[in-house]
Design a protein around this motif. Structure first.
Motif, short mmCIF file in Angstrom:
data_model
loop_
_atom_site.label_atom_id
_atom_site.label_comp_id
_atom_site.label_asym_id
_atom_site.label_seq_id
_atom_site.Cartn_x
_atom_site.Cartn_y
_atom_site.Cartn_z
N THR A 176 -0.59 9.27 -11.19
CA THR A 176 -2.00 8.92 -11.23
C THR A 176 -2.79 9.81 -10.28
O THR A 176 -2.27 10.28 -9.26
CB THR A 176 -2.24 7.44 -10.87
OG1 THR A 176 -1.85 7.22 -9.49
CG2 THR A 176 -1.45 6.51 -11.77
N VAL A 177 -4.05 10.04 -10.62
CA VAL A 177 -4.94 10.88 -9.82
C VAL A 177 -6.27 10.16 -9.67
O VAL A 177 -6.96 9.91 -10.67
CB VAL A 177 -5.16 12.26 -10.46
CG1 VAL A 177 -5.87 13.19 -9.48
CG2 VAL A 177 -3.86 12.87 -10.94
N MET A 191 -1.95 -9.63 -1.55
CA MET A 191 -1.22 -8.72 -0.67
C MET A 191 -0.55 -7.63 -1.49
O MET A 191 0.04 -7.91 -2.54
CB MET A 191 -0.19 -9.48 0.16
CG MET A 191 0.63 -8.57 1.08
SD MET A 191 1.63 -9.43 2.29
CE MET A 191 0.42 -10.34 3.20
N LEU A 192 -0.64 -6.39 -1.02
CA LEU A 192 -0.02 -5.28 -1.71
C LEU A 192 1.49 -5.31 -1.54
O LEU A 192 2.01 -5.70 -0.50
CB LEU A 192 -0.56 -3.95 -1.17
CG LEU A 192 -2.06 -3.71 -1.28
CD1 LEU A 192 -2.41 -2.33 -0.71
CD2 LEU A 192 -2.55 -3.82 -2.71
N LYS A 193 2.19 -4.90 -2.60
CA LYS A 193 3.63 -4.76 -2.49
C LYS A 193 3.95 -3.70 -1.45
O LYS A 193 3.20 -2.74 -1.27
CB LYS A 193 4.22 -4.39 -3.84
CG LYS A 193 4.09 -5.47 -4.90
CD LYS A 193 4.66 -4.99 -6.23
CE LYS A 193 4.46 -6.04 -7.31
NZ LYS A 193 4.92 -5.57 -8.63
N SER A 194 5.08 -3.84 -0.81
CA SER A 194 5.44 -2.93 0.27
C SER A 194 5.63 -1.50 -0.23
O SER A 194 6.22 -1.27 -1.29
CB SER A 194 6.73 -3.40 0.95
OG SER A 194 7.15 -2.46 1.92
N LEU A 195 5.12 -0.56 0.55
CA LEU A 195 5.36 0.85 0.29
C LEU A 195 6.36 1.41 1.30
O LEU A 195 6.50 2.63 1.44
CB LEU A 195 4.04 1.63 0.39
CG LEU A 195 3.05 1.40 -0.77
CD1 LEU A 195 1.70 2.02 -0.44
CD2 LEU A 195 3.58 1.97 -2.07
N GLN A 196 7.04 0.53 1.99
CA GLN A 196 8.01 0.90 3.02
C GLN A 196 9.00 1.93 2.48
O GLN A 196 9.58 1.75 1.40
CB GLN A 196 8.80 -0.33 3.47
CG GLN A 196 9.75 -0.10 4.63
CD GLN A 196 9.08 -0.25 5.97
OE1 GLN A 196 8.11 -0.99 6.10
NE2 GLN A 196 9.58 0.44 6.97
N PHE A 251 -4.80 1.55 -1.28
CA PHE A 251 -4.79 0.81 -2.54
C PHE A 251 -4.43 1.73 -3.70
O PHE A 251 -3.60 1.38 -4.54
CB PHE A 251 -6.15 0.16 -2.80
CG PHE A 251 -6.25 -0.42 -4.19
CD1 PHE A 251 -5.48 -1.51 -4.56
CD2 PHE A 251 -7.09 0.16 -5.13
CE1 PHE A 251 -5.54 -2.02 -5.86
CE2 PHE A 251 -7.17 -0.35 -6.42
CZ PHE A 251 -6.39 -1.44 -6.79
N PHE A 252 -5.05 2.91 -3.77
CA PHE A 252 -4.73 3.84 -4.84
C PHE A 252 -3.26 4.26 -4.81
O PHE A 252 -2.68 4.61 -5.85
CB PHE A 252 -5.62 5.09 -4.77
CG PHE A 252 -6.98 4.92 -5.39
CD1 PHE A 252 -7.14 4.25 -6.59
CD2 PHE A 252 -8.11 5.47 -4.78
CE1 PHE A 252 -8.39 4.11 -7.19
CE2 PHE A 252 -9.36 5.35 -5.37
CZ PHE A 252 -9.51 4.67 -6.57
N ALA A 253 -2.65 4.24 -3.63
CA ALA A 253 -1.24 4.61 -3.50
C ALA A 253 -0.30 3.47 -3.88
O ALA A 253 0.90 3.70 -4.05
CB ALA A 253 -0.95 5.04 -2.06
N SER A 254 -0.83 2.28 -4.03
CA SER A 254 0.01 1.09 -4.19
C SER A 254 0.50 0.89 -5.62
O SER A 254 -0.03 1.47 -6.57
CB SER A 254 -0.80 -0.15 -3.78
OG SER A 254 -1.81 -0.43 -4.74
N GLU A 255 1.49 0.02 -5.76
CA GLU A 255 1.97 -0.37 -7.08
C GLU A 255 0.89 -1.11 -7.86
O GLU A 255 0.82 -1.02 -9.09
CB GLU A 255 3.21 -1.26 -6.93
CG GLU A 255 4.43 -0.51 -6.43
CD GLU A 255 4.87 0.59 -7.38
OE1 GLU A 255 4.88 0.35 -8.61
OE2 GLU A 255 5.17 1.71 -6.91
N GLU A 256 0.06 -1.84 -7.15
CA GLU A 256 -1.01 -2.61 -7.81
C GLU A 256 -2.03 -1.71 -8.51
O GLU A 256 -2.75 -2.16 -9.40
CB GLU A 256 -1.71 -3.51 -6.79
CG GLU A 256 -0.90 -4.73 -6.38
CD GLU A 256 0.19 -4.41 -5.35
OE1 GLU A 256 0.90 -5.35 -4.95
OE2 GLU A 256 0.34 -3.24 -4.95
N ALA A 257 -2.10 -0.44 -8.10
CA ALA A 257 -3.04 0.50 -8.71
C ALA A 257 -2.39 1.36 -9.78
O ALA A 257 -2.95 2.38 -10.20
CB ALA A 257 -3.65 1.39 -7.63
#
Length: 257
Positions: A178-179, A1-6, A224-230
């Motif tokens: 990141t890009v 599960m991705l960390k929250s981007l809230q 996904f690319f916007a997430s902390e995991e990326a």
């Protein structure tokens, strides 16, 4: 599960329909503030209304410096930050070589490629000040990987986006920005639906998964690319096409059984 981007803020250009709308809606579902950017204020407001109170619309021409500056200013004024840019604005009119005018070529390249450069440039001060940022470009399989008659200008603009991405990723890495890029295949959007069931069936037959993608399929990759995991991924592209670019011939599809 991705960390929250809230609570993060995303700008999505070309967000009034199709893939851009899908990205805006998905980001809204994930709890982000979303600035929905379109040439039409009414269309932008309509998508923002579907997302809810965390979203708002803005009419801007992102192929111009003035439009991109207004976009960045609006995001900062309304939400106080620019954490994510989804550079999605694009057009794909068809014109074959010999019929395509210089004006036709320039219009597509300006809308698709120049707008990517201008949008990124406009959000850089805010991302640099924050010490982090995510930039996601909507490219295409057409141009970087495949070709299609009538889309020489479109293919050039989409391949150009990836060239821009790679150098931008190097330059912006020290700023923790990141890009990355998503390369959609055939996606079911409003424009395709109007071509009728026979056309859609023919397109589906060229995809190993035997269906067209949805805007949500592209939006999930962008999220996904916007997430902390990326956070450790930059200068990369992901193809989201149901396997469309894999078969070496029609015979390969027929052999699937």
């Amino acid at each position: 599960m991705l960390k929250s981007l809230q609570g993060k803020t995303a700008i999505v250009t070309g967000a009034s329909r199709g893939i851009g709308k899908g990205i805006a809606l998905r980001f809204g579902e994930a709890g982000l503030n979303v600035l929905v950017v379109s040439r039409s204020q009414a269309d932008a407001d309509g998508v923002a209304g579907e997302i809810g109170a965390r979203a708002s619309g803005l009419a801007a021409d992102v192929s111009t410096e003035e439009g991109c500056a207004a976009m960045a200013q609006a995001a900062l004024a309304r939400y106080g930050a620019i954490d994510i840019l989804c550079a999605n604005a694009g057009i794909f009119p068809a014109a074959k070589l010999g019929e395509m005018s210089a004006a036709d070529f320039d219009h597509v390249v300006s809308t698709n490629l120049r707008s990517t450069f201008l949008s990124v440039s406009a959000v850089l001060p805010a991302m640099t000040s924050a010490g982090a940022g995510r930039i996601i470009i909507t490219s295409s399989i057409t141009g970087p990987i495949t070709g299609y008659p009538g889309w020489a200008h479109y293919g050039a603009s989409k391949a150009g986006q990836l060239g821009f991405m790679r150098t931008a990723a190097i330059e912006l890495a020290p700023r923790n920005i990141t890009v990355n890029a998503v390369l959609p295949g055939n996606i079911m959007t409003e424009g395709l639906e109007g071509n009728g069931p026979d056309y859609i069936a023919a397109m589906e037959a060229s995809v190993p998964l035997r269906r067209l993608g949805t805007p949500a399929d592209i939006a999930n990759a962008a999220l996904f690319f916007a997430s902390e995991e990326a956070a450790y991924i930059t200068g990369q592209s992901i193809v989201v096409d149901g396997g469309q670019i894999l078969p070496e011939s029609l015979g390969a599809l027929e052999a699937m059984g």
